[in-house]
Design a protein around this motif. Structure first.
Motif, PDB file in Angstrom:
ATOM      1  N   ASP A  89      15.432 -13.296   8.772  1.00 16.57           N
ATOM      2  CA  ASP A  89      16.611 -13.789   7.869  1.00 16.57           C
ATOM      3  C   ASP A  89      17.715 -12.920   8.221  1.00 16.57           C
ATOM      4  O   ASP A  89      18.745 -13.357   8.023  1.00 16.57           O
ATOM      5  CB  ASP A  89      16.009 -13.762   6.565  1.00 16.57           C
ATOM      6  N   ASP A  91      19.390 -12.422  11.223  1.00 20.53           N
ATOM      7  CA  ASP A  91      19.863 -13.126  12.301  1.00 20.53           C
ATOM      8  C   ASP A  91      19.282 -14.212  12.741  1.00 20.53           C
ATOM      9  O   ASP A  91      18.550 -13.886  13.480  1.00 20.53           O
ATOM     10  CB  ASP A  91      20.459 -12.194  13.277  1.00 20.53           C
ATOM     11  N   LYS A  92      19.485 -15.387  12.259  1.00 20.89           N
ATOM     12  CA  LYS A  92      18.732 -16.420  12.661  1.00 20.89           C
ATOM     13  C   LYS A  92      19.027 -16.787  14.332  1.00 20.89           C
ATOM     14  O   LYS A  92      18.284 -17.593  14.817  1.00 20.89           O
ATOM     15  CB  LYS A  92      18.963 -17.844  11.660  1.00 20.89           C
ATOM     16  N   THR A  93      20.136 -16.228  14.686  1.00 29.33           N
ATOM     17  CA  THR A  93      20.496 -16.757  16.190  1.00 29.33           C
ATOM     18  C   THR A  93      19.894 -15.633  17.061  1.00 29.33           C
ATOM     19  O   THR A  93      20.076 -15.813  18.186  1.00 29.33           O
ATOM     20  CB  THR A  93      21.999 -16.944  16.327  1.00 29.33           C
ATOM     21  N   ALA A  94      19.300 -14.713  16.667  1.00 29.37           N
ATOM     22  CA  ALA A  94      18.968 -13.645  17.655  1.00 29.37           C
ATOM     23  C   ALA A  94      17.695 -14.286  18.793  1.00 29.37           C
ATOM     24  O   ALA A  94      17.044 -14.968  18.238  1.00 29.37           O
ATOM     25  CB  ALA A  94      18.245 -12.526  16.714  1.00 29.37           C
ATOM     26  N   PRO A  95      17.839 -13.739  19.696  1.00 29.11           N
ATOM     27  CA  PRO A  95      16.831 -14.164  20.703  1.00 29.11           C
ATOM     28  C   PRO A  95      15.287 -13.900  20.510  1.00 29.11           C
ATOM     29  O   PRO A  95      14.803 -14.553  21.170  1.00 29.11           O
ATOM     30  CB  PRO A  95      17.345 -13.459  22.023  1.00 29.11           C
ATOM     31  N   VAL A  97      14.175 -14.188  17.494  1.00 30.63           N
ATOM     32  CA  VAL A  97      13.651 -14.892  16.386  1.00 30.63           C
ATOM     33  C   VAL A  97      12.233 -15.773  16.524  1.00 30.63           C
ATOM     34  O   VAL A  97      11.208 -15.704  15.822  1.00 30.63           O
ATOM     35  CB  VAL A  97      14.579 -15.500  15.596  1.00 30.63           C
ATOM     36  N   GLU A 101       9.084 -15.743  14.427  1.00 31.18           N
ATOM     37  CA  GLU A 101       8.193 -16.484  13.676  1.00 31.18           C
ATOM     38  C   GLU A 101       6.824 -16.974  14.101  1.00 31.18           C
ATOM     39  O   GLU A 101       5.983 -17.505  13.175  1.00 31.18           O
ATOM     40  CB  GLU A 101       9.416 -17.821  13.762  1.00 31.18           C
TER      41      GLU A 101
END
Length: 141
Positions: A89, A91-95, A97, A101
Motif C-alpha cells: 500500500d 507505493d502501488k507503482t513500485a517494481p 509490488v 502480492e
C-alpha cells in the motif's frame, strides 16, 4: 559623446552581471540535479531496508514453524503478512509490488496450515523466502 559613454557603461554592467550570474546559475542546476538523484537513491535504500526487514520477519516465522511452535508462528504470520500489505500500500507503482502480492496471496494457505499445525506449511513460507531474496538482489543493484 555622453550617450556613447552611458551606453558603454550599461553594456559593461550587463556584461559583468552575466559573468557573475551564468556560472552560479549552472552551479545551482547541477546541485538540483544531484539533489534529485540523491532523493531517488534514498528512496531505493529505504525500500531495500523495508524489504530486508520483511525478510527477517519471514525467517523468524519459518524458524517458529520448523520448530513446531505453531501458536507463536501464527502471531508472527499475522505480523508478517500485515507488514507485507503495508509495504504494498505504500507505493502501488513500485517494481517489487507484484512479488509482494504473490507472497500475500499465500496468506490464507499459511494461516490455515498453521492453525491445523501442518508441517508442509513451511514449503509455502520457503517459496516466499526465495522471492524475498530475489527482491533484495534486484533492489540492491
Amino acid at each position: 559623446m555622453r550617450k556613447m559613454m552611458l551606453l558603454i557603461v550599461v553594456v559593461l554592467v550587463v556584461w559583468a552581471f552575466l559573468l557573475g550570474y551564468w556560472p552560479l546559475h549552472k552551479q545551482v542546476e547541477a546541485v538540483e540535479q544531484e539533489n534529485t538523484q540523491l532523493k531517488k537513491d534514498l528512496g531505493s535504500s529505504q525500500a531495500l531496508g523495508r524489504i530486508a526487514r520483511l525478510q527477517n520477519e519471514l525467517l523468524v516465522l519459518i524458524e517458529q514453524t520448523e520448530g513446531q511452535n505453531y501458536g507463536e508462528a501464527q502471531k508472527f504470520s499475522n505480523t508478517f503478512f500485515d507488514d507485507v500489505r503495508k509495504e504494498i500500500d505504500r507505493d502501488k507503482t513500485a517494481p517489487y509490488v507484484p512479488k509482494l502480492e504473490a507472497i500475500l496471496g499465500r496468506r490464507d494457505a499459511v494461516t490455515a496450515g498453521l492453525a491445523k499445525a501442518e508441517a508442509p506449511t513451511v514449503g509455502a513460507l520457503r517459496q516466499s523466502l526465495i522471492e524475498m531474496r530475489e527482491l533484495i538482489l534486484v533492489l540492491s543493484r
